[in-house]
Scaffold this motif. Structure first.
Motif, PDB file in Angstrom:
ATOM      1  N   MET A  18      11.335 -19.888  77.267  1.00 32.72           N
ATOM      2  CA  MET A  18       9.791 -19.792  77.290  1.00 32.72           C
ATOM      3  C   MET A  18       8.654 -20.287  76.807  1.00 32.72           C
ATOM      4  SD  MET A  18       9.298 -20.529  80.516  1.00 32.72           S
ATOM      5  CE  MET A  18       7.705 -20.745  80.274  1.00 32.72           C
ATOM      6  N   MET A  19       9.188 -19.485  75.177  1.00 34.42           N
ATOM      7  CA  MET A  19       8.251 -19.720  73.977  1.00 34.42           C
ATOM      8  C   MET A  19       8.923 -20.506  73.188  1.00 34.42           C
ATOM      9  SD  MET A  19       8.507 -17.735  70.129  1.00 34.42           S
ATOM     10  CE  MET A  19       9.457 -18.015  69.834  1.00 34.42           C
ATOM     11  N   PHE A  20      10.297 -21.481  73.659  1.00 30.16           N
ATOM     12  CA  PHE A  20      10.750 -22.412  72.495  1.00 30.16           C
ATOM     13  C   PHE A  20      10.659 -23.719  73.479  1.00 30.16           C
ATOM     14  CE2 PHE A  20      13.427 -19.587  70.930  1.00 30.16           C
ATOM     15  CZ  PHE A  20      13.320 -20.162  69.196  1.00 30.16           C
ATOM     16  N   ARG A  21      10.332 -23.497  74.929  1.00 32.25           N
ATOM     17  CA  ARG A  21      10.287 -24.106  75.880  1.00 32.25           C
ATOM     18  C   ARG A  21       8.684 -25.389  75.648  1.00 32.25           C
ATOM     19  NH1 ARG A  21      10.665 -23.498  82.114  1.00 32.25           N
ATOM     20  NH2 ARG A  21      10.591 -26.051  82.954  1.00 32.25           N
ATOM     21  N   LEU A  87      17.778 -24.979  73.200  1.00 35.14           N
ATOM     22  CA  LEU A  87      17.575 -24.609  74.693  1.00 35.14           C
ATOM     23  C   LEU A  87      19.190 -25.351  75.880  1.00 35.14           C
ATOM     24  CD1 LEU A  87      13.684 -25.196  75.158  1.00 35.14           C
ATOM     25  CD2 LEU A  87      15.869 -22.790  75.195  1.00 35.14           C
ATOM     26  N   TYR A  88      19.163 -26.986  75.384  1.00 31.85           N
ATOM     27  CA  TYR A  88      19.964 -27.321  75.717  1.00 31.85           C
ATOM     28  C   TYR A  88      21.830 -27.798  75.434  1.00 31.85           C
ATOM     29  CZ  TYR A  88      16.097 -27.545  79.254  1.00 31.85           C
ATOM     30  OH  TYR A  88      14.604 -26.541  80.089  1.00 31.85           O
ATOM     31  N   GLY A  89      21.227 -26.784  74.582  1.00 32.58           N
ATOM     32  CA  GLY A  89      22.723 -27.799  73.737  1.00 32.58           C
ATOM     33  C   GLY A  89      24.255 -27.820  74.509  1.00 32.58           C
ATOM     34  N   GLN A  90      24.297 -27.236  74.849  1.00 30.27           N
ATOM     35  CA  GLN A  90      25.280 -27.841  75.973  1.00 30.27           C
ATOM     36  C   GLN A  90      25.435 -29.163  76.814  1.00 30.27           C
ATOM     37  OE1 GLN A  90      23.050 -25.771  77.264  1.00 30.27           O
ATOM     38  NE2 GLN A  90      23.800 -24.683  78.722  1.00 30.27           N
ATOM     39  N   PHE A  91      24.365 -29.355  77.010  1.00 28.20           N
ATOM     40  CA  PHE A  91      23.935 -30.146  77.635  1.00 28.20           C
ATOM     41  C   PHE A  91      24.007 -32.057  76.689  1.00 28.20           C
ATOM     42  CE2 PHE A  91      22.915 -27.135  80.906  1.00 28.20           C
ATOM     43  CZ  PHE A  91      23.273 -27.389  81.456  1.00 28.20           C
TER      44      PHE A  91
END
Length: 365
Positions: A18-21, A87-91
């Motif tokens: 959540m901090m990175f979001r 956060l969303y590297g796999q996408f």
């Protein structure tokens, strides 16, 4: 093919997701404001030069500021790109690979666009009208193409169900053209750029008026303030239509979240509608300061909606809560120190740049 089989295993993260979001939304807001100024002022200066014979002061002022804005926009784009990869590297790694040729070409186009913009500034006084239009127009065109490439990547990463198309086009030339949200999403960002570009022009010339830097004549200053606010208001009104198109293009289950099935999503959406009405009113009444405050709040609201839409798209496959957190105090402490240092340096350089312009004598002629 089952899309779940194509999604890589996510890497652990060094602190709570959540901090990175939150950081992602903050960094992206700074970045998109600069991008909007960059694209919007370029488009307005180009079109004004084609339509008006007395647009030279505006064009020259934009030419002076564009290189700095481009440099800031590019540098401030690094932070949100790094966080979204975290956060969303796999996408995003997969979507970038599927359209690898276009993704790499975007870097080359950006370098060439900046070269043209810088040359346009340095040679503005000696270039003919035709060459000014060429260098600025080609740079704006390349920036628009880059924006379309980014929109493709951001929509492709949200739709793993479309990834098997790779097996029909394994050459890196895959675009997400079948996605219903692609074109309204792209237009939503580009028209927003024109609105923010117009507002930025109005702010700059309002500042000139208040500080007495009216060497181009009071009538020119007032004309450019009205011109900037006219572009701002018109583009904001156009955004209502494009935004409705974008909203209706969303999958039904995501659209319903903003239509009452989720209190949070609906409240954020209704708040945004109120801000749109307020912003248009300030634009029509040429209230530059109030318009700037209102549209900043509106952009923050739109970024929150964007975050909620992304979360809803990926929810069947992944949530940030699924990420493994391996606490790393040292690297995170270094991150905050470097971030604070960089922001301080940027603020210092901008202050020096502003103070230098204030102390410089007005140009003659």
């Amino acid at each position: 093919m089952n899309p779940f089989e194509l999604i890589p295993t996510p890497d652990p993260i060094p602190a709570p997701g959540m901090m990175f979001r939150v950081l992602l939304d903050i960094f992206f807001m700074i970045h998109i404001l600069l991008v909007n100024m960059m694209v919007g002022t370029g488009v307005i200066a180009l079109i004004s030069g084609l339509k008006k014979r007395d647009a030279l002061p505006l064009q020259k002022d934009v030419a002076r500021k564009l290189p700095v804005i481009v440099a800031l926009a590019v540098n401030m784009g690094v932070a949100p790109l790094l966080v979204i990869q975290l956060l969303y590297g796999q996408f995003i790694y997969v979507s970038s690979t599927l359209m690898a040729v276009f993704w790499i070409l975007a870097v080359g186009l950006l370098i060439l666009a900046y070269t043209n913009i810088y040359y346009h500034k340095m040679r503005f006084d000696i270039l003919s009208t035709g060459f000014r239009r060429f260098f600025l127009g080609s740079a704006v065109l390349m920036l628009l193409i880059i924006g379309f490439t980014l929109s493709n990547n951001m929509t492709l990463m949200l739709n793993p169900a479309s990834w098997p198309s790779y097996f029909d086009r394994p050459d890196g030339f895959l675009l997400n053209l079948k996605d219903r949200t692609l074109f309204p999403r792209y237009l939503h960002f580009m028209i927003a750029s024109i609105a923010i570009g117009g507002l930025f022009i109005a702010i700059v010339w309002t500042f000139k008026k208040k500080t007495g830097r009216t060497e181009d004549g009071p009538s020119t200053v007032d004309q450019n303030i009205r011109l900037g606010m006219g572009w701002f208001t018109g583009a904001t009104l156009a955004q209502i239509l494009v935004g409705f198109w974008f909203q209706m293009s969303l999958p039904e289950e995501i659209l319903n979240l903003f239509m009452g099935s989720s209190l949070l999503h609906t409240a954020v959406f209704i708040f945004g509608i109120g801000l749109v009405i307020q912003t248009v009113y300030y634009g029509i009444t040429v209230n530059v300061r109030a318009a700037a405050v209102s549209v900043t709040l509106l952009i923050a609201d739109m970024i929150l909606i964007r975050d909620l839409v992304r979360t809803a798209y990926l929810n069947p496959y992944f949530t940030i809560r699924d990420l493994t957190v391996i606490q790393q105090t040292g690297p995170m402490l270094m991150f905050w120190v470097v971030l604070a240092t960089v922001l301080t340096l940027i603020f210092y350089l901008l202050r020096r740049l502003t103070s230098a312009k204030k102390s410089a004598p007005p140009p003659k002629g």
